[in-house]
Design an enzyme around this catalytic site. Structure first.
Site, mmCIF file in Angstrom:
data_model
loop_
_atom_site.group_PDB
_atom_site.id
_atom_site.type_symbol
_atom_site.label_atom_id
_atom_site.label_comp_id
_atom_site.label_asym_id
_atom_site.label_seq_id
_atom_site.Cartn_x
_atom_site.Cartn_y
_atom_site.Cartn_z
ATOM 1 N N LEU A 2 30.256 15.760 -4.568
ATOM 2 C CA LEU A 2 30.610 14.593 -5.382
ATOM 3 C C LEU A 2 31.844 13.948 -4.772
ATOM 4 O O LEU A 2 32.875 14.600 -4.671
ATOM 5 C CB LEU A 2 30.984 15.134 -6.771
ATOM 6 C CG LEU A 2 30.637 14.363 -8.034
ATOM 7 C CD1 LEU A 2 29.170 14.026 -8.117
ATOM 8 C CD2 LEU A 2 31.050 15.205 -9.237
ATOM 9 N N HIS A 3 31.736 12.716 -4.323
ATOM 10 C CA HIS A 3 32.955 12.080 -3.811
ATOM 11 C C HIS A 3 32.956 10.558 -3.934
ATOM 12 O O HIS A 3 33.960 9.923 -3.658
ATOM 13 C CB HIS A 3 33.166 12.443 -2.332
ATOM 14 C CG HIS A 3 32.238 11.713 -1.414
ATOM 15 N ND1 HIS A 3 30.964 12.130 -1.167
ATOM 16 C CD2 HIS A 3 32.398 10.560 -0.710
ATOM 17 C CE1 HIS A 3 30.376 11.286 -0.344
ATOM 18 N NE2 HIS A 3 31.208 10.326 -0.048
ATOM 19 N N ARG A 4 31.807 9.964 -4.316
ATOM 20 C CA ARG A 4 31.716 8.499 -4.401
ATOM 21 C C ARG A 4 32.801 7.960 -5.314
ATOM 22 O O ARG A 4 33.000 8.507 -6.404
ATOM 23 C CB ARG A 4 30.412 8.134 -5.059
ATOM 24 C CG ARG A 4 29.214 7.651 -4.342
ATOM 25 C CD ARG A 4 29.269 6.894 -3.160
ATOM 26 N NE ARG A 4 28.464 7.623 -2.193
ATOM 27 C CZ ARG A 4 28.414 7.365 -0.910
ATOM 28 N NH1 ARG A 4 29.143 6.399 -0.397
ATOM 29 N NH2 ARG A 4 27.662 8.065 -0.120
ATOM 30 N N ASP A 21 26.111 12.868 -4.494
ATOM 31 C CA ASP A 21 26.172 11.403 -4.452
ATOM 32 C C ASP A 21 26.342 10.924 -3.008
ATOM 33 O O ASP A 21 26.665 9.770 -2.755
ATOM 34 C CB ASP A 21 27.278 10.846 -5.370
ATOM 35 C CG ASP A 21 28.668 11.368 -5.024
ATOM 36 O OD1 ASP A 21 28.835 12.051 -3.994
ATOM 37 O OD2 ASP A 21 29.599 11.077 -5.799
#
Ligand code: UD1
Length: 376
Positions: free
Chosen positions: A215-217, A295
């Site tokens: 998860l990093h968006r 993501d």
């Protein structure tokens, strides 16, 4: 008499660039007609987001590192542009190759185009049609500047056609990230990561069931409510299956700034937070996972080729073939939908993949061949 070698500048900046450029460098080293020159912008600078990939992917050390580091989009892009201009003026390449959709991709394309140096864009034409994504802006502008546009899937070719890019500049070649995946898969299978994370019972080759999460968006991690909702859903899922979670530095920082660190170690849940992983360990984990939740863009593609179910925690994808032919499901960002999608997989109802055409490990060779024709 031998012909002079063509000078080609390859740009890397952020983690997903390294796997793509590794395939191109590999396809070029054996070809004496090209003289590759590797520029690292320094957009990613932590050892675990950058250095380790050079080691594992057998990428040569960069000829120059621009050392730009982090900053706002404008500041990061501007710093890359200023420093890259000096490099191009000194080095005077025949071609600049950029990959993907990160700030380094756009910044270097713009500098090269203004100096009238042709740009080749690898992974051209992908569109999420969501202009709130910084990557979408980078993709559209890079494609408008590029002379050679190499697409990984047919939808990308259609997007470029619709945007009026002349047909003769566009080439459907397949996926260079998959070249690298295929090249290193056997080596990844030697990884000891399952034992190290105690996901393997008594050294057995089949590990216990687990899922992988990334998860990093910015749309998912930069707003407190969104991040909390996602983490709550992930905590619930982890009560049924351990979630191995290599945490991106951006996400780590946001969890801490929002005071949400506790959610990583909530009682009854089984989230396994880790530092960002090296490529081979991460591929090994993906391959044996019950499912992957992400993501990321590239992971949607890699899970398709590995035939591992992928739940994409976004409202859209710029890689539609991973849904139409692959294992990818766009589940959105509402916790309820995410829980339903995970429950479905845990009941054994998951998508199976067919590897898309041209995702066969030879995309970089096709690109090099086309460039040779263009420059002959
Ligand atoms: C960038 C790309 C994104 C890609 C992702 C992969 C853009 C617009 N975004 O996002 O498309 O999917 O890389 O990781 O180019 N940081 C560190 N160490 C580093 C690099 C970053 O701690 O080595 C932290 C900094 O706090 C920084 C933040 O991460 O401010 C964001 O880094 P940045 O490169 O701006 O974007 P990413 O979120 O990594």
């Amino acid at each position: 008499m031998s012909l002079p070698r063509r000078k080609i500048t390859l740009v890397v900046g952020a983690r997903p660039n390294f796997m793509k450029v590794a395939a191109l460098v590999e396809a070029m080293v054996s070809d004496t007609r090209w003289q590759p020159y590797l520029v690292h912008t320094g957009q990613h600078y932590d050892a675990e987001l950058s250095e380790v990939f050079f080691d594992q992917l057998k990428l040569p050390r960069p000829d120059v590192n621009l050392g730009v580091g982090s900053g706002s989009h404008a500041s990061q892009t501007a710093h890359i542009m200023l420093r890259f201009e000096t490099v191009l003026e000194e080095h005077k390449p025949d071609l600049v190759v950029v990959v993907g959709d990160v700030n380094s991709t756009l910044a270097c394309s713009l500098v090269a185009a203004k100096l009238c140096i042709p740009v080749a864009h690898i992974e051209a034409g992908l569109r999420s049609f969501d202009r709130t994504m910084p990557e979408e802006i980078n993709r559209m502008l890079t494609d408008a500047l590029a002379e050679y546009l190499f697409a990984s899937e047919p939808a990308a070719v259609n997007n470029l056609r619709r945007e009026g890019i002349p047909e003769q500049r566009v080439f459907l070649v397949g996926n260079v990230m998959i070249d690298t995946l295929k090249r290193f898969l056997l080596l990844a299978r030697k990884s000891r990561i399952h034992e190290q994370l105690r996901l393997s019972v008594d050294g057995k080759s089949v590990p216990c069931p687990y899922a992988v999460l990334t998860l990093h968006r910015h749309s998912n991690v930069d707003q407190r409510e969104r991040l909390q909702g996602l983490m709550d859903a992930i905590c619930q899922i982890s009560q049924q299956i351990p979630m191995v979670f290599p945490v991106h530095p951006r996400t780590r920082k946001q969890l801490s700034d929002f005071g949400l660190d506790d959610l990583l170690a909530k009682k009854g849940s089984r989230i396994m937070p880790l530092p960002p992983l090296a490529y081979l360990d991460f591929v090994a984990l993906m391959e044996k996972a019950t499912f992957v939740m992400t993501d990321s863009g590239g992971i949607q593609e890699e899970t398709t080729v590995l035939d591992v179910p992928c739940l994409t925690v976004r409202e859209n994808t710029e890689r539609p073939i991973t849904v139409s032919e692959g294992t990818n499901e766009i589940v959105g960002t509402s916790p309820e939908k995410i829980l339903l999608a995970a429950a479905k997989i845990l009941r054994g109802e998951s998508k199976r993949a067919q590897a898309p055409a041209l995702w066969d490990g030879f995309a970089a060779r096709r690109i090099v061949h086309i460039l040779e024709e263009q420059y002959s």
